[in-house]
Design a protein around this motif. Structure first.
Motif, mmCIF file in Angstrom:
data_model
loop_
_atom_site.group_PDB
_atom_site.id
_atom_site.type_symbol
_atom_site.label_atom_id
_atom_site.label_comp_id
_atom_site.label_asym_id
_atom_site.label_seq_id
_atom_site.Cartn_x
_atom_site.Cartn_y
_atom_site.Cartn_z
ATOM 1 N N THR A 28 0.804 -1.225 0.000
ATOM 2 C CA THR A 28 0.000 0.000 0.000
ATOM 3 C C THR A 28 0.840 1.279 0.000
ATOM 4 O OG1 THR A 28 -1.792 -1.207 1.071
ATOM 5 C CG2 THR A 28 -1.934 1.182 1.110
ATOM 6 N N PRO A 29 1.910 1.389 0.799
ATOM 7 C CA PRO A 29 2.707 2.626 0.718
ATOM 8 C C PRO A 29 3.271 2.881 -0.683
ATOM 9 C CG PRO A 29 3.264 1.429 2.716
ATOM 10 C CD PRO A 29 2.377 0.532 1.892
ATOM 11 N N GLU A 83 9.967 1.392 -1.388
ATOM 12 C CA GLU A 83 8.966 0.450 -0.877
ATOM 13 C C GLU A 83 8.961 -0.857 -1.676
ATOM 14 O OE1 GLU A 83 7.158 0.685 1.886
ATOM 15 O OE2 GLU A 83 7.920 2.672 2.362
ATOM 16 N N LEU A 84 9.100 -0.746 -2.985
ATOM 17 C CA LEU A 84 9.146 -1.962 -3.804
ATOM 18 C C LEU A 84 10.418 -2.753 -3.531
ATOM 19 C CD1 LEU A 84 7.722 -0.807 -7.247
ATOM 20 C CD2 LEU A 84 6.535 -1.983 -5.369
ATOM 21 N N SER A 85 11.511 -2.071 -3.334
ATOM 22 C CA SER A 85 12.775 -2.762 -3.034
ATOM 23 C C SER A 85 12.665 -3.569 -1.749
ATOM 24 C CB SER A 85 13.923 -1.763 -2.926
ATOM 25 O OG SER A 85 14.211 -1.222 -4.181
ATOM 26 N N ALA A 135 0.189 -5.070 -9.910
ATOM 27 C CA ALA A 135 0.596 -6.451 -10.236
ATOM 28 C C ALA A 135 1.434 -7.035 -9.109
ATOM 29 C CB ALA A 135 1.370 -6.474 -11.554
ATOM 30 N N ILE A 136 2.302 -6.220 -8.534
ATOM 31 C CA ILE A 136 3.117 -6.678 -7.402
ATOM 32 C C ILE A 136 2.234 -6.932 -6.189
ATOM 33 C CG2 ILE A 136 4.875 -5.912 -5.753
ATOM 34 C CD1 ILE A 136 6.226 -4.522 -8.260
ATOM 35 N N ALA A 137 1.267 -6.056 -5.956
ATOM 36 C CA ALA A 137 0.350 -6.244 -4.830
ATOM 37 C C ALA A 137 -0.435 -7.536 -4.981
ATOM 38 C CB ALA A 137 -0.599 -5.055 -4.722
ATOM 39 N N LYS A 138 -0.854 -7.827 -6.189
ATOM 40 C CA LYS A 138 -1.602 -9.076 -6.436
ATOM 41 C C LYS A 138 -0.736 -10.294 -6.092
ATOM 42 C CE LYS A 138 -4.627 -11.153 -9.901
ATOM 43 N NZ LYS A 138 -5.727 -11.314 -8.986
ATOM 44 N N MET A 139 0.525 -10.271 -6.528
ATOM 45 C CA MET A 139 1.437 -11.374 -6.186
ATOM 46 C C MET A 139 1.662 -11.426 -4.671
ATOM 47 S SD MET A 139 4.343 -11.437 -9.193
ATOM 48 C CE MET A 139 4.968 -9.815 -8.809
ATOM 49 N N ASP A 151 -8.442 -7.328 -3.258
ATOM 50 C CA ASP A 151 -9.657 -6.592 -3.626
ATOM 51 C C ASP A 151 -9.849 -5.375 -2.722
ATOM 52 O OD1 ASP A 151 -10.165 -8.461 -5.621
ATOM 53 O OD2 ASP A 151 -11.404 -9.700 -4.293
ATOM 54 N N ALA A 152 -9.604 -5.543 -1.436
ATOM 55 C CA ALA A 152 -9.719 -4.420 -0.493
ATOM 56 C C ALA A 152 -8.662 -3.362 -0.794
ATOM 57 C CB ALA A 152 -9.585 -4.926 0.940
ATOM 58 N N TYR A 153 -7.444 -3.809 -1.075
ATOM 59 C CA TYR A 153 -6.352 -2.898 -1.442
ATOM 60 C C TYR A 153 -6.744 -2.060 -2.659
ATOM 61 C CZ TYR A 153 -2.217 -2.028 -4.400
ATOM 62 O OH TYR A 153 -1.290 -1.482 -5.255
ATOM 63 N N LYS A 154 -7.278 -2.708 -3.698
ATOM 64 C CA LYS A 154 -7.690 -2.005 -4.917
ATOM 65 C C LYS A 154 -8.827 -1.031 -4.635
ATOM 66 C CE LYS A 154 -7.014 -2.640 -8.873
ATOM 67 N NZ LYS A 154 -6.384 -1.669 -9.770
ATOM 68 N N LEU A 155 -9.790 -1.467 -3.847
ATOM 69 C CA LEU A 155 -10.933 -0.617 -3.531
ATOM 70 C C LEU A 155 -10.463 0.676 -2.863
ATOM 71 C CD1 LEU A 155 -14.063 -0.490 -3.509
ATOM 72 C CD2 LEU A 155 -13.944 -1.440 -1.197
ATOM 73 N N ILE A 156 -9.513 0.564 -1.961
ATOM 74 C CA ILE A 156 -9.029 1.746 -1.239
ATOM 75 C C ILE A 156 -8.102 2.577 -2.105
ATOM 76 C CG2 ILE A 156 -7.574 2.481 0.690
ATOM 77 C CD1 ILE A 156 -8.722 -0.011 2.198
ATOM 78 N N THR A 157 -7.114 1.958 -2.713
ATOM 79 C CA THR A 157 -6.068 2.735 -3.402
ATOM 80 C C THR A 157 -6.521 3.311 -4.740
ATOM 81 O OG1 THR A 157 -5.058 0.768 -4.418
ATOM 82 C CG2 THR A 157 -4.211 1.473 -2.257
#
Length: 161
Positions: A28-29, A83-85, A135-139, A151-157
């Motif tokens: 999320t960050p 954050e991705l690193s 895509a990274i969040a999904k993985m 799904d919750a992450y997508k709804l919020i972000t």
């Protein structure tokens, strides 16, 4: 250990982004930062130079508005990369490559997109960066065996702006 030392504690392995280990990881960050990059690029596109080039106050105001947004865009693009690193190097493990064989490529592309958003400031790079973070969040949520959280992450972000 040398002959005069003794072992006070059992040996443990720490694996976390803060080396405690806290075990707290979340994409999320990175998404908030990527959305900020996109928002700043969109705002920059709506800022126009003053019509009267001799108006010093208007010119100064224009420069300040642009420079502040560029600074925020740059800062948040770097935050995306940081954050991705953390997720790439600390959360994901070699065994995740079996489930996600393109994991390294997706992270690498996302890092490159963050740099591109800084370099040219184009909206296309920002949009693709958000897609790569998603895509990274999904993985990530699949690796945690909790795909419903995606799904919750997508709804919020997706509704940040």
């Amino acid at each position: 250990m040398g002959p005069m030392t003794f072992k006070l504690f059992d040996e443990i392995t720490a694996e976390a982004h803060c080396d405690v280990p806290c075990g707290i990881y979340d994409p999320t960050p990175a998404k908030i930062a990527a959305k900020t990059v996109e928002r700043m690029i969109r705002q920059l596109a709506d800022i126009h130079p003053p019509k009267d080039a001799s108006d010093a106050h208007a010119a100064q105001e224009y420069v300040q508005m642009v420079s502040r947004r560029v600074a925020v865009k740059e800062e948040h693009a770097e935050k995306v990369k940081r954050e991705l690193s953390i997720l790439w190097s600390d959360f994901f493990k070699p065994e995740h490559l079996q489930k996600f064989p393109n994991l390294h490529d997706i992270f690498w592309q996302a890092e490159k997109l963050a740099s591109k958003a800084k370099q040219d400031g184009g909206i296309e790079a920002a949009e693709k960066l958000n897609e790569a973070v998603d895509a990274i969040a999904k993985m990530f949520y699949e690796a945690k065996n909790d795909p419903a959280r995606y799904d919750a992450y997508k709804l919020i972000t997706d509704k940040l702006f």
